[in-house]
Design an enzyme around this catalytic site. Structure first.
Site, PDB file in Angstrom:
ATOM      1  N   THR A 224      -2.715  -6.225  -9.747  1.00 27.42           N
ATOM      2  CA  THR A 224      -2.782  -7.511  -9.514  1.00 27.42           C
ATOM      3  C   THR A 224      -2.808  -8.437 -10.689  1.00 27.42           C
ATOM      4  O   THR A 224      -4.160  -8.437 -11.380  1.00 27.42           O
ATOM      5  CB  THR A 224      -4.101  -7.855  -8.312  1.00 27.42           C
ATOM      6  OG1 THR A 224      -4.030  -6.892  -7.503  1.00 27.42           O
ATOM      7  CG2 THR A 224      -3.881  -9.071  -8.054  1.00 27.42           C
TER       8      THR A 224
ATOM      9  N   LYS B 177       0.257 -11.962  -3.088  1.00 25.45           N
ATOM     10  CA  LYS B 177      -1.163 -11.185  -3.211  1.00 25.45           C
ATOM     11  C   LYS B 177      -2.186 -12.434  -3.355  1.00 25.45           C
ATOM     12  O   LYS B 177      -3.389 -12.144  -3.190  1.00 25.45           O
ATOM     13  CB  LYS B 177      -0.950 -10.247  -4.385  1.00 25.45           C
ATOM     14  CG  LYS B 177      -2.448  -9.726  -4.851  1.00 25.45           C
ATOM     15  CD  LYS B 177      -2.559  -8.504  -3.665  1.00 25.45           C
ATOM     16  CE  LYS B 177      -4.273  -8.200  -4.128  1.00 25.45           C
ATOM     17  NZ  LYS B 177      -4.652  -6.579  -3.716  1.00 25.45           N
TER      18      LYS B 177
ATOM     19  N   LYS C 234     -11.591 -11.366 -11.112  1.00 26.38           N
ATOM     20  CA  LYS C 234     -10.410 -11.393 -12.185  1.00 26.38           C
ATOM     21  C   LYS C 234      -9.395 -12.165 -11.313  1.00 26.38           C
ATOM     22  O   LYS C 234      -8.571 -12.969 -11.377  1.00 26.38           O
ATOM     23  CB  LYS C 234     -10.194 -10.153 -12.509  1.00 26.38           C
ATOM     24  CG  LYS C 234      -8.885  -9.949 -13.254  1.00 26.38           C
ATOM     25  CD  LYS C 234      -7.619  -9.244 -12.597  1.00 26.38           C
ATOM     26  CE  LYS C 234      -7.829  -8.172 -11.850  1.00 26.38           C
ATOM     27  NZ  LYS C 234      -6.433  -7.441 -11.305  1.00 26.38           N
TER      28      LYS C 234
HETATM   29  P1  NAP Z   1      -9.877   0.733 -11.857  1.00 25.17           P
HETATM   30  O1  NAP Z   1     -10.463   1.987 -10.778  1.00 25.17           O
HETATM   31  O2  NAP Z   1     -10.713   0.125 -12.796  1.00 25.17           O
HETATM   32  O3  NAP Z   1      -8.747   1.522 -12.692  1.00 25.17           O
HETATM   33  C1  NAP Z   1      -8.214   0.871 -13.857  1.00 25.17           C
HETATM   34  C2  NAP Z   1      -7.151   1.768 -14.396  1.00 25.17           C
HETATM   35  O4  NAP Z   1      -6.367   1.072 -15.355  1.00 25.17           O
HETATM   36  C3  NAP Z   1      -7.653   2.918 -15.025  1.00 25.17           C
HETATM   37  O5  NAP Z   1      -7.006   3.946 -14.888  1.00 25.17           O
HETATM   38  C4  NAP Z   1      -7.751   2.393 -16.511  1.00 25.17           C
HETATM   39  O6  NAP Z   1      -7.877   3.597 -17.314  1.00 25.17           O
HETATM   40  C5  NAP Z   1      -6.546   1.682 -16.598  1.00 25.17           C
HETATM   41  N1  NAP Z   1      -6.383   0.809 -17.974  1.00 25.17           N
HETATM   42  C6  NAP Z   1      -7.210  -0.190 -17.783  1.00 25.17           C
HETATM   43  N2  NAP Z   1      -6.913  -1.006 -19.016  1.00 25.17           N
HETATM   44  C7  NAP Z   1      -5.984  -0.413 -19.492  1.00 25.17           C
HETATM   45  C8  NAP Z   1      -5.195  -0.424 -20.856  1.00 25.17           C
HETATM   46  N3  NAP Z   1      -5.255  -1.566 -21.353  1.00 25.17           N
HETATM   47  N4  NAP Z   1      -4.455   0.437 -21.037  1.00 25.17           N
HETATM   48  C9  NAP Z   1      -4.286   1.443 -20.346  1.00 25.17           C
HETATM   49  N5  NAP Z   1      -4.772   1.859 -19.115  1.00 25.17           N
HETATM   50  C10 NAP Z   1      -5.555   0.804 -18.474  1.00 25.17           C
HETATM   51  O7  NAP Z   1      -8.994  -0.296 -10.921  1.00 25.17           O
HETATM   52  P2  NAP Z   1      -8.222   0.080  -9.475  1.00 25.17           P
HETATM   53  O8  NAP Z   1      -9.239  -0.504  -8.533  1.00 25.17           O
HETATM   54  O9  NAP Z   1      -7.504   1.250  -9.563  1.00 25.17           O
HETATM   55  O10 NAP Z   1      -7.361  -1.383  -9.647  1.00 25.17           O
HETATM   56  C11 NAP Z   1      -6.210  -1.331 -10.267  1.00 25.17           C
HETATM   57  C12 NAP Z   1      -5.261  -2.380  -9.907  1.00 25.17           C
HETATM   58  O11 NAP Z   1      -5.085  -2.640  -8.545  1.00 25.17           O
HETATM   59  C13 NAP Z   1      -6.072  -3.811 -10.450  1.00 25.17           C
HETATM   60  O12 NAP Z   1      -5.154  -4.896 -10.979  1.00 25.17           O
HETATM   61  C14 NAP Z   1      -6.526  -4.231  -9.260  1.00 25.17           C
HETATM   62  O13 NAP Z   1      -6.826  -5.626  -8.933  1.00 25.17           O
HETATM   63  C15 NAP Z   1      -5.664  -3.776  -8.112  1.00 25.17           C
HETATM   64  N6  NAP Z   1      -6.160  -3.486  -6.558  1.00 25.17           N
HETATM   65  C16 NAP Z   1      -7.363  -2.903  -6.410  1.00 25.17           C
HETATM   66  C17 NAP Z   1      -7.749  -2.653  -5.302  1.00 25.17           C
HETATM   67  C18 NAP Z   1      -9.153  -1.998  -4.924  1.00 25.17           C
HETATM   68  O14 NAP Z   1      -9.598  -2.036  -3.520  1.00 25.17           O
HETATM   69  N7  NAP Z   1      -9.439  -1.451  -5.839  1.00 25.17           N
HETATM   70  C19 NAP Z   1      -6.940  -2.911  -4.092  1.00 25.17           C
HETATM   71  C20 NAP Z   1      -5.703  -3.343  -4.416  1.00 25.17           C
HETATM   72  C21 NAP Z   1      -5.395  -3.898  -5.787  1.00 25.17           C
HETATM   73  P3  NAP Z   1      -9.107   4.384 -17.875  1.00 25.17           P
HETATM   74  O15 NAP Z   1      -9.357   5.527 -16.983  1.00 25.17           O
HETATM   75  O16 NAP Z   1      -8.947   4.674 -19.302  1.00 25.17           O
HETATM   76  O17 NAP Z   1     -10.340   3.475 -18.006  1.00 25.17           O
END
Ligand code: NAP
Length: 288
Positions: free
Chosen positions: A94, A169, A237
């Site tokens: 997102t 979104k 965010k």
């Molecule tokens: P998360 O658990 O915090 O995971 C973030 C991922 O991004 C990790 O694999 C992290 O790697 C990687 N990352 C972050 N910064 C990076 C960088 N500079 N370079 C390379 N890799 C990087 O987040 P999430 O919940 O999976 O969410 C991911 C996306 O989906 C976000 O944009 C979020 O807003 C969206 N989203 C989330 C949900 C939800 O319910 N969680 C629902 C819909 C959409 P590391 O393992 O090294 O930290």
């Protein structure tokens, strides 16, 4: 279609598992290698690429699922030099619609396509192939990969040109803020009225005010459990992106702005990694 995924967080990890189960997963890359190693214990054999560029060189379709705008920009920067024409990049993160449009332009300069394809449905949806995906970009590119995306999403809707997926979104996130405010406020009122909360959640959840958030988070929040789910810091965010977009359109978003302030209070108190239902923490009567 040779498919890779970058970002194995709360969402990317189960998405990768579903791609693997459907026989679509060519390889993965995650910034923290140990997470990819953990995935390899569930998806064996697993090709763990040494860099985003190494993965891009092996794939026709690359999914990105990282945190924020700057992270997506960084991934595109790293892949761009090796990107083959006709490669399709699907960004499920997102981020802002403006960033999505800029990434689409950069990727198009290589004869490839960038689709903004944020998802809704949370970690549960990612695990159960229950995600809803809203897609912006080239409609024909989406049709080429629709079958592969059906391994991770139950509903895939084309919304229009680049940025339309992210704008949709943002609509979802604004609505989620309002629902979070309504449910946490109403349940704190129920608690102040000394009502049996389980019964309140059951009866209200089955009526006109019933909704997904009440049904899935009502019982946990009223028992002081706030395991994510969707983290406060991530929704914060997203809402910051929404207010930026609304500001450009000269549109006030009072509930969203109030929710940003509330989330900032939670984050300052160390609750940023909790589920957004942790807003219930702030909804206490002064008598409690
Ligand atoms: P998360 O658990 O915090 O995971 C973030 C991922 O991004 C990790 O694999 C992290 O790697 C990687 N990352 C972050 N910064 C990076 C960088 N500079 N370079 C390379 N890799 C990087 O987040 P999430 O919940 O999976 O969410 C991911 C996306 O989906 C976000 O944009 C979020 O807003 C969206 N989203 C989330 C949900 C939800 O319910 N969680 C629902 C819909 C959409 P590391 O393992 O090294 O930290």
């Amino acid at each position: 279609m040779r498919t890779g995924i970058i970002g194995l967080g709360a969402m990317g990890f189960p998405i990768a598992i579903n791609l693997y189960k459907a026989g679509h997963l060519t390889g993965v890359w995650n910034r923290t290698r140990a997470v990819a190693d953990t995935l390899a214990t569930q998806c064996n054999p697993l090709n763990i690429a040494s860099s985003p560029a190494a993965l891009a060189a092996q794939c026709d379709l690359i999914l990105i699922c990282v945190s924020a705008d700057a992270d997506v920009r960084q991934m595109i920067d790293e892949m761009l030099p090796v990107l083959a024409p006709n490669t399709i990049i699907v960004d499920t993160s997102t981020i802002g619609a403006d960033t999505a449009r800029a990434m689409a332009q950069q990727v198009a300069s290589k004869g490839a396509q960038f689709l903004d394809a944020p998802v809704s449905g949370g970690v549960e949806g990612a695990k159960n192939v229950g995600l809803v995906m809203m897609v912006g970009g080239d409609a024909a590119a989406l049709e080429k990969i629709r079958t592969t995306l059906q391994a991770i999403a139950k509903r895939i809707v084309y919304m229009g040109p680049s940025g339309s997926g992210q704008a949709t979104k943002a609509v979802n996130q604004i609505m989620a803020a309002g629902i979070n405010q309504a449910v946490t406020e109403a349940l704190s009122f129920a608690r102040a009225m000394q009502l049996p909360l389980e019964k309140v959640i059951d009866v209200v959840g089955g009526g006109a005010a019933g909704n997904w958030f009440l049904n899935h988070r009502g019982a946990t929040m009223t028992n002081n459990h706030y395991a994510p789910g969707f983290k406060v810091a991530l929704h914060h965010k997203d809402l910051a992106i929404c207010t930026r977009m609304a500001h450009e359109a000269n549109l006030p978003l009072p509930v969203t702005e109030m929710t940003l302030i509330h989330y900032e209070k939670l984050m300052a108190a160390g609750y940023g990694d909790e589920d957004i239902s942790a807003l219930f923490r702030l909804k206490k009567s002064s008598k409690e």
